[in-house]
Design a protein around this motif. Sequence first.
Motif, mmCIF file in Angstrom:
data_model
loop_
_atom_site.group_PDB
_atom_site.id
_atom_site.type_symbol
_atom_site.label_atom_id
_atom_site.label_comp_id
_atom_site.label_asym_id
_atom_site.label_seq_id
_atom_site.Cartn_x
_atom_site.Cartn_y
_atom_site.Cartn_z
ATOM 1 N N THR A 1 0.811 -1.216 0.000
ATOM 2 C CA THR A 1 0.000 0.000 0.000
ATOM 3 C C THR A 1 0.845 1.267 0.000
ATOM 4 O OG1 THR A 1 -0.232 -0.234 2.402
ATOM 5 C CG2 THR A 1 -2.037 -1.078 1.037
ATOM 6 N N GLY B 1 -1.557 -5.351 -2.609
ATOM 7 C CA GLY B 1 -2.165 -4.597 -1.508
ATOM 8 C C GLY B 1 -1.667 -4.975 -0.133
ATOM 9 N N ALA C 1 -5.283 3.613 -0.095
ATOM 10 C CA ALA C 1 -4.838 2.860 -1.274
ATOM 11 C C ALA C 1 -5.976 2.640 -2.265
ATOM 12 C CB ALA C 1 -4.191 1.545 -0.858
ATOM 13 N N PHE D 1 -6.754 -5.019 2.378
ATOM 14 C CA PHE D 1 -6.886 -4.290 1.123
ATOM 15 C C PHE D 1 -8.052 -4.853 0.305
ATOM 16 C CE2 PHE D 1 -6.127 -4.006 -3.426
ATOM 17 C CZ PHE D 1 -5.983 -2.635 -3.599
#
Length: 201
Positions: A21, A78, A86, A107
């Motif tokens: 991220t 991620g 993000a 994520f």
Amino acid sequence: MDKFDTLTGIAAPLPLINVDTDMIIPKQFLKTIKRSGLGVNLFDEMRYDDDGAEIPDFVLNKAQYRDAQILVSGDNFGCGSSREHAPWALLDFGIRCVIAPSFADIFYNNCFKNGILPIALPQEEVDKLMDDAERGANAVLTVDLQNQTITGPDGGSISFEVDAFKKHCLLNGLDDIGLSLEKAASIDAFEAQAAAARPWV
């Protein structure tokens, strides 16, 4: 949150594993709580040199990928910190779908809550889509969430799995607040009943 049903767009290839991220949106851009305006700094340290000039070789700086809506990348996309910035940065740039062999859990869940569809596929299928994505302006994929298929530029189709509840939320544009508002009538009825039963509260 915008609904996600069928997306037809250019796919950009990012053949890197462990895209974390901090690579997606570096820490110096986390001061804002706004979801807009972060797209310009998406992959900032890979897109720009120390003087702020674009690095021509980075995929999203290439003319054919500047309007990409789909990102095809490597394993463990991620990972790193849990920053929700993000997916905000991806969405603000215009990315509505990320395809990879695997994702970091936080994520992955944050994507669904922000209108992005993350699709996990076996490596060999990601490799095929990566090849498609490397066609530049001809790298057009169609992602059909309702039917859970990805169709490539040559017409070939790949099926993908998605949790039924997360699918429902994306199809209907429901984030956490939207889910609560679906129950607004029941909440109002409960509050009215509680107020009548305990007027002193």
